[in-house]
Design a protein around this motif. Structure first.
Motif, PDB file in Angstrom:
ATOM      1  N   TYR A 555       0.913  -1.356  -0.209  1.00  0.00           N
ATOM      2  CA  TYR A 555      -0.046   0.017  -0.511  1.00  0.00           C
ATOM      3  C   TYR A 555       0.969   1.228   0.189  1.00  0.00           C
ATOM      4  O   TYR A 555       1.939   1.155   0.434  1.00  0.00           O
ATOM      5  N   THR A 556       0.007   2.474  -0.623  1.00  0.00           N
ATOM      6  CA  THR A 556       0.948   3.885   0.122  1.00  0.00           C
ATOM      7  C   THR A 556       1.295   3.981   1.373  1.00  0.00           C
ATOM      8  O   THR A 556      -0.048   4.220   2.236  1.00  0.00           O
ATOM      9  N   PHE A 557       2.076   4.817   1.520  1.00  0.00           N
ATOM     10  CA  PHE A 557       1.998   4.835   3.170  1.00  0.00           C
ATOM     11  C   PHE A 557       3.160   6.076   3.233  1.00  0.00           C
ATOM     12  O   PHE A 557       4.056   6.503   2.439  1.00  0.00           O
ATOM     13  N   GLU A 558       2.272   7.476   3.836  1.00  0.00           N
ATOM     14  CA  GLU A 558       2.644   8.786   3.643  1.00  0.00           C
ATOM     15  C   GLU A 558       3.635   8.942   5.130  1.00  0.00           C
ATOM     16  O   GLU A 558       3.471   8.911   6.184  1.00  0.00           O
ATOM     17  N   GLY A 559       4.792   8.689   5.103  1.00  0.00           N
ATOM     18  CA  GLY A 559       5.576   9.055   6.515  1.00  0.00           C
ATOM     19  C   GLY A 559       5.579  10.608   6.304  1.00  0.00           C
ATOM     20  O   GLY A 559       6.404  11.232   6.538  1.00  0.00           O
ATOM     21  N   GLN A 560       5.017  11.188   7.510  1.00  0.00           N
ATOM     22  CA  GLN A 560       4.992  11.983   8.015  1.00  0.00           C
ATOM     23  C   GLN A 560       6.058  12.716   8.471  1.00  0.00           C
ATOM     24  O   GLN A 560       6.586  13.892   9.663  1.00  0.00           O
ATOM     25  N   ASN A 561       6.166  11.525   9.954  1.00  0.00           N
ATOM     26  CA  ASN A 561       6.090  12.371  11.652  1.00  0.00           C
ATOM     27  C   ASN A 561       7.862  11.639  10.917  1.00  0.00           C
ATOM     28  O   ASN A 561       7.950  10.499   9.978  1.00  0.00           O
TER      29      ASN A 561
END
Length: 622
Positions: A555-561
């Motif tokens: 899946y697509t994962f947006e790592g923002q932290n």
């Protein structure tokens, strides 16, 4: 004769005197053996506790207490030497002299008693001659009387012829003459005996007794002098022994506990910067800790467009560690990761699953845990260091040591190499002079015979100089970092003293961040406060973690932290740390991009061999 008894008594007494002298010689000889044995034991004791060459004990004698002990050992060695002096002096002045004297005394005693025996025998012979002359005179007198009586009888008898009477008369006259001769001989012998007897008792025997007396008195005086020498030999070394004891006392008084303590400090100080104060975390206002994610994202987006002070790394959380490195070490998520989306299609979840919204522990707690816990080994170089430490052999550049200890070791190595270079140069100079002599005087040797050795020494010197350059470069690097660290600490302390409000606002902003960690904007603020240093190179130079497999993003994962990394569906990446039960897997895209993703968002393909090696090395590091 009573003289014989006296000679026997004197012979026994003088023999007893010689026995006493020999007994004293034996006593002194055993005393010298005891002194030698004692000195030998003292020397062995001193040698036993002397530091061994090229051992760790030599370093311990930098301390005044250890040097005092070493001085005590040396003085005990000198103390033992004085006991050897006692033994040598007693042997030469007493044992040797008395042994020679006893031999002379025995010869003198033998001569005196021989003279006494000879005089005794002479007087006895004279006495025997006198007795024989006396008996002969007595016998001749008696025979003369009988002859005279027989003549008178024959002369009175009328029946005896005249011839018989004449014969008897002649016989009587002959016997009378023999008696007169015996009388004269007896008288002469008696006079001679009396003279000999007078000389014997008044001259010869007193003279012999006088010599024996003088001999005995000399023996007594000699043994007394030897006893004095026995005491003087000890007395002569007492001042030197006293000096030895004074030196031991002086060495004990030279012990400086302050200096020893300072040496320990200098020897073991690491040069590491102590951690800062732990900030107060206010848990009474939970609402202040929740900030909208949109504002967080906006602030991040805004922060990315702003220029960075220093231009080297994103931001500084600590004067010596990059922020992204520190966060990757400290902020692996502890809360369960978000579940995978209901639909595997990216359109079903337009923005992808949200990054974890768990309540992370504050950074101060993380950093405190990082400083107090056992550090993990995060690169192959660190793994090598860990292995070398386990096996007892450190790296050549002493990089496994704290900065200050490393500087000292490198300085010692440089000094050692310089000494070796000087030795090689001295040998080369000596061989060069020898070659010049051979050239001027070919009969003394072949000048070409030293060329090989000169070339070998030149190669050795060149190698040693290269080693010195290498270690001096490492030393300069360490000294530069230590000086920069000191400057950074000074500037940091100066800024905090001048801008306490800015430092407090930074701590408050951190408390208000949603995950308890610094944001990009906060990083930029602190970046303006602490100047960039080259201490980041300590981590930049390290090799990356080894890959233990690959993974495919489901899946697509947006790592923002911080600590997470964004991935796209279907993307292939490298796995560098598997899930440890917290639901997160550490992956790498390239040398500069790595981070955590939820384990449920990727399909992992581990390399068994690489995994086993990594686990074994990780156990060693622990």
């Amino acid at each position: 004769m009573k003289q014989k008894d006296q000679f026997d008594n004197l012979e026994k007494h003088t023999q007893w005197g010689i026995d006493v002298l020999e007994k004293f010689i034996k006593f002194v000889k055993e005393r010298t053996e005891i002194e030698l044995s004692y000195a030998k034991q003292l020397r062995n004791l001193s040698k036993k506790y002397q530091p061994k060459k090229n051992s760790k004990e030599e370093e311990e004698y930098r301390y005044t207490s250890a040097r005092a002990f070493l001085a005590t050992l040396n003085e005990m060695n000198d103390y033992a030497g004085q006991h050897e002096v006692i033994s040598e002096n007693m042997t030469s002045l007493i044992t040797g002299e008395l042994t020679r004297y006893v031999q002379e005394l025995k010869q003198e005693r033998k001569s005196h008693f021989h003279d006494g025996r000879k005089a005794q025998q002479h007087i006895e012979t004279c006495w025997k001659q006198l007795e024989a002359s006396k008996r002969r005179f007595e016998r001749d007198c008696k025979e003369a009387d009988r002859a005279q009586q027989y003549f008178e009888k024959m002369d009175a008898d009328i029946n005896v012829t005249k011839a018989d009477v004449e014969k008897a008369r002649q016989q009587a006259q002959l016997r009378h003459q023999m008696a007169e001769d015996s009388k004269a001989e007896y008288s002469s012998t008696l006079q001679k005996f009396n003279s000999e007897q007078h000389d014997h008792y008044y001259t010869h025997i007193p003279h012999i007794f006088q010599k024996i007396q003088e001999m005995e008195e000399r023996r007594i005086v000699r043994i007394g002098e030897s006893m004095k020498t026995f005491a003087e030999v000890d007395r002569q070394v007492i001042p030197i022994i006293g000096k030895c004891l004074d030196e031991i006392t002086k060495a004990a008084e030279s012990i400086d506990h302050k200096n020893d303590s300072q040496l320990v400090i200098e020897a073991f100080k690491s040069g590491f910067e102590p951690p800062g104060d732990v900030d107060f975390e206010d848990f009474t206002q939970p609402m202040k800790r929740t900030v909208s994610e949109s504002s967080l994202s906006n602030s991040r987006a805004d922060g990315k467009s702003e220029p960075k002070f220093g231009g080297k790394s994103k931001g500084k959380l600590w004067p010596f560690i990059k922020k992204n490195k520190l966060m990757s070490l400290l902020t692996s998520p502890h809360q369960p990761p978000p579940p995978p989306p209901a639909s595997a299609s990216p359109s079903a979840v337009p923005n992808g699953p949200q990054s974890p919204k768990q309540q992370k522990e504050p950074l101060s707690h993380r950093f405190n845990e990082f400083m107090t816990s056992k550090p993990k080994i995060h690169c192959f170089r660190s793994l090598k260091r860990g292995l070398s430490l386990k096996l007892g052999a450190g790296p050549e550049d002493f990089s496994n040591l704290p900065p200050e200890q490393r500087r000292k070791k490198l300085q010692q190595k440089v000094d050692e190499l310089n000494r070796d270079i000087q030795k090689e140069m001295d040998q080369r100079d000596a061989l060069t002079k020898m070659k010049d002599v051979y050239i001027k005087n070919p009969q003394m040797g072949d000048a070409a015979s030293v060329d090989h050795r000169l070339a070998e020494l030149g190669q050795n010197i060149e190698k040693l100089r290269l080693e010195v350059q290498k270690f001096e470069a490492w030393l300069a690097e360490v000294e530069g970092r230590l000086s920069m660290r000191s400057e950074a600490r000074r500037q940091s302390g100066l800024y905090e003293a001048q801008n306490p409000s800015a430092v407090n606002s930074c701590a408050q902003d951190r408390e208000s961040s949603p995950d308890g960690s610094y944001t990009e904007e906060q990083s930029q603020e602190t970046e303006m406060k602490v100047p960039a240093t080259d201490f980041d190179d300590e981590f930049d130079d390290e090799e990356p973690l080894p890959t233990i497999g690959t993974c495919k993003a489901l899946y697509t994962f947006e790592g923002q932290n911080e600590g997470t990394i964004s991935v796209a569906e279907g993307e292939m990446l490298y796995v560098i740390e598997e899930d440890k039960g917290d639901g997160w897997t550490r992956i790498r895209r390239n040398e500069d991009e790595e981070g955590y993703v939820p384990t449920s968002y990727v399909e992992v393909y581990l390399d068994k061999n690489a995994k086993d090696v990594y686990k074994s090395l990780e156990k060693i590091s622990e």
